[in-house]
Design an enzyme around this catalytic site. Structure first.
Site, PDB file in Angstrom:
ATOM      1  N   HIS A 272      13.291   9.609  -4.674  1.00 25.74           N
ATOM      2  CA  HIS A 272      12.004   8.956  -4.921  1.00 25.74           C
ATOM      3  C   HIS A 272      11.286   9.725  -6.036  1.00 25.74           C
ATOM      4  O   HIS A 272      10.472  10.606  -5.750  1.00 25.74           O
ATOM      5  CB  HIS A 272      11.184   8.962  -3.625  1.00 25.74           C
TER       6      HIS A 272
ATOM      7  N   GLU B 178      14.028   4.853  -5.153  1.00 23.56           N
ATOM      8  CA  GLU B 178      12.826   4.163  -4.694  1.00 23.56           C
ATOM      9  C   GLU B 178      11.618   4.675  -5.466  1.00 23.56           C
ATOM     10  O   GLU B 178      11.614   5.815  -5.947  1.00 23.56           O
ATOM     11  CB  GLU B 178      12.637   4.355  -3.185  1.00 23.56           C
TER      12      GLU B 178
ATOM     13  N   THR C  18       2.669  10.815   0.467  1.00 17.61           N
ATOM     14  CA  THR C  18       3.934  10.123   0.741  1.00 17.61           C
ATOM     15  C   THR C  18       3.609   8.651   0.970  1.00 17.61           C
ATOM     16  O   THR C  18       2.445   8.303   1.208  1.00 17.61           O
ATOM     17  CB  THR C  18       4.640  10.731   1.969  1.00 17.61           C
TER      18      THR C  18
ATOM     19  N   HIS D  98      11.002   5.845   7.013  1.00 20.28           N
ATOM     20  CA  HIS D  98       9.796   6.663   7.118  1.00 20.28           C
ATOM     21  C   HIS D  98       9.590   7.151   8.534  1.00 20.28           C
ATOM     22  O   HIS D  98       9.443   6.369   9.456  1.00 20.28           O
ATOM     23  CB  HIS D  98       8.524   5.963   6.628  1.00 20.28           C
TER      24      HIS D  98
ATOM     25  N   GLY E 173      14.622  11.294   5.313  1.00 23.15           N
ATOM     26  CA  GLY E 173      14.505  12.557   4.593  1.00 23.15           C
ATOM     27  C   GLY E 173      13.900  13.654   5.435  1.00 23.15           C
ATOM     28  O   GLY E 173      14.583  14.558   5.902  1.00 23.15           O
ATOM     29  N   HIS E 174      12.597  13.567   5.667  1.00 23.30           N
ATOM     30  CA  HIS E 174      11.835  14.690   6.231  1.00 23.30           C
ATOM     31  C   HIS E 174      12.426  15.253   7.532  1.00 23.30           C
ATOM     32  O   HIS E 174      12.741  16.447   7.605  1.00 23.30           O
ATOM     33  CB  HIS E 174      10.377  14.245   6.437  1.00 23.30           C
TER      34      HIS E 174
HETATM   35  N1  PXP Z   1      11.523   5.081   2.584  1.00 25.51           N
HETATM   36  C1  PXP Z   1      10.540   5.223   1.677  1.00 25.51           C
HETATM   37  C2  PXP Z   1      10.141   4.033   0.887  1.00 25.51           C
HETATM   38  C3  PXP Z   1       9.928   6.469   1.458  1.00 25.51           C
HETATM   39  O1  PXP Z   1       8.968   6.599   0.544  1.00 25.51           O
HETATM   40  C4  PXP Z   1      10.366   7.586   2.193  1.00 25.51           C
HETATM   41  C5  PXP Z   1       9.748   8.928   1.942  1.00 25.51           C
HETATM   42  O2  PXP Z   1       9.999   9.333   0.635  1.00 25.51           O
HETATM   43  C6  PXP Z   1      11.390   7.381   3.139  1.00 25.51           C
HETATM   44  C7  PXP Z   1      11.937   6.131   3.316  1.00 25.51           C
HETATM   45  C8  PXP Z   1      11.894   8.511   3.985  1.00 25.51           C
HETATM   46  O3  PXP Z   1      10.896   8.912   4.864  1.00 25.51           O
HETATM   47  P1  PXP Z   1      11.041  10.282   5.660  1.00 25.51           P
HETATM   48  O4  PXP Z   1      11.064  11.376   4.646  1.00 25.51           O
HETATM   49  O5  PXP Z   1       9.822  10.320   6.535  1.00 25.51           O
HETATM   50  O6  PXP Z   1      12.314  10.193   6.445  1.00 25.51           O
END
Ligand code: PXP
Length: 265
Positions: A70, A97, A127, A217, A240-241
């Site tokens: 991203h 993204e 974010t 997310h 990700g997180h």
């Molecule tokens: N999808 C989108 C559109 C995002 O912006 C993000 C965070 O960059 C994620 C998925 C992944 O979210 P997380 O880091 O909370 O798993």
């Protein structure tokens, strides 16, 4: 039996195997690992540790089905140069993204990833925390999606779990929608049936319209299994997180295996 009969039986079995393989691929959920956090860690010290490229390749070899980045205009985590460097070396699906600014659109068209996900995040945002209002932005999204569709890049639009937003994303010409799962993750510990309900509804709308379905997310080892059990036809989760945080304790390889178990893999 003649040789000809053996040949026909062989062809018949091959066809059945192909049909089952296709059904399996179509109903399989993929895990795309978002490596932004790795870039954040690297940028904290100015050098190249951890190495984003190496981590992405390791994620692939540990079982990730794709890599997500991203890039943001301030390059506070993933940089433009990371995106360019990752493209030729990745073996799995590459998903970029971001907010479709002029620079973002040009970068995606240059890199030609497998998928682009449009996210309405502003410059100052920590974010992504909301999906597109696809009805209000129908004209803008249609124009942007058209550029990517023409370039042969699969498109996805980040939306809240709202059937109307899914419907207008479809009208704009997207291939998929990505459901913003922040509210699901927040409400899951309080009442998981209530938390998942709008997501099932939005996911059904996407399926009815023939759209592919992604989600992302705040998905985690705690809430992902239930999400997948209720929406098993989901094509991809992008995480990700939590995944990177879990890797601090479990190690990256074990963590990826644990996340894949949550999606039935
Ligand atoms: N999808 C989108 C559109 C995002 O912006 C993000 C965070 O960059 C994620 C998925 C992944 O979210 P997380 O880091 O909370 O798993």
């Amino acid at each position: 039996m003649q040789n000809w009969d053996f040949f026909l039986i062989y062809v018949h079995y091959q066809t059945i195997i192909c049909i089952f393989a296709n059904i399996l691929i179509k109903t399989m959920t993929n895990l795309s690992v978002n490596v932004n956090k790795i870039a954040t860690l690297r940028n904290a010290r100015g050098g190249n540790i951890p190495n984003v490229l190496k981590v992405a390749l390791d994620c692939e070899s540990f079982g990730a089905d794709g890599i997500t980045v991203h890039p943001r205009p301030d390059e506070r985590h993933i940089r433009r140069s990371d995106v360019l460097d990752l493209r030729p070396v990745l073996k799995t699906e590459f998903n970029i993204e971001g907010n479709p600014t002029r620079d973002f659109i040009d970068l995606v068209l240059e890199v030609k990833p497998h998928q682009v996900t449009l996210v309405p995040d502003s410059l100052v945002q920590l974010t992504s925390n909301v999906g597109w209002d696809t009805k209000k932005n129908l004209k803008f999204l249609t124009e942007v999606l058209d550029k990517f569709n023409h370039a042969g890049i699969r498109t996805s639009v980040f939306v809240d779990a709202n059937p109307e937003m899914v419907e207008y994303a479809s009208k704009a010409g997207t291939d998929r929608v990505e459901l913003y799962t922040g509210p699901y993750a927040k409400d899951y510990p309080i009442n998981k049936e209530k938390a998942i309900a709008p997501f099932i509804e939005a996911a059904r709308e996407a399926r009815k319209l023939g759209l592919g379905l992604n989600a992302g997310h705040d998905l985690s080892l705690a809430n992902l299994t239930y999400f997948h059990e209720n929406i098993p036809w989901i094509d991809e989760v992008s995480i990700g997180h939590s995944l990177i945080c879990d890797a601090l304790y479990l190690g990256l390889e074990q963590t990826i295996h644990e996340y894949k178990k949550c999606i039935g893999r």
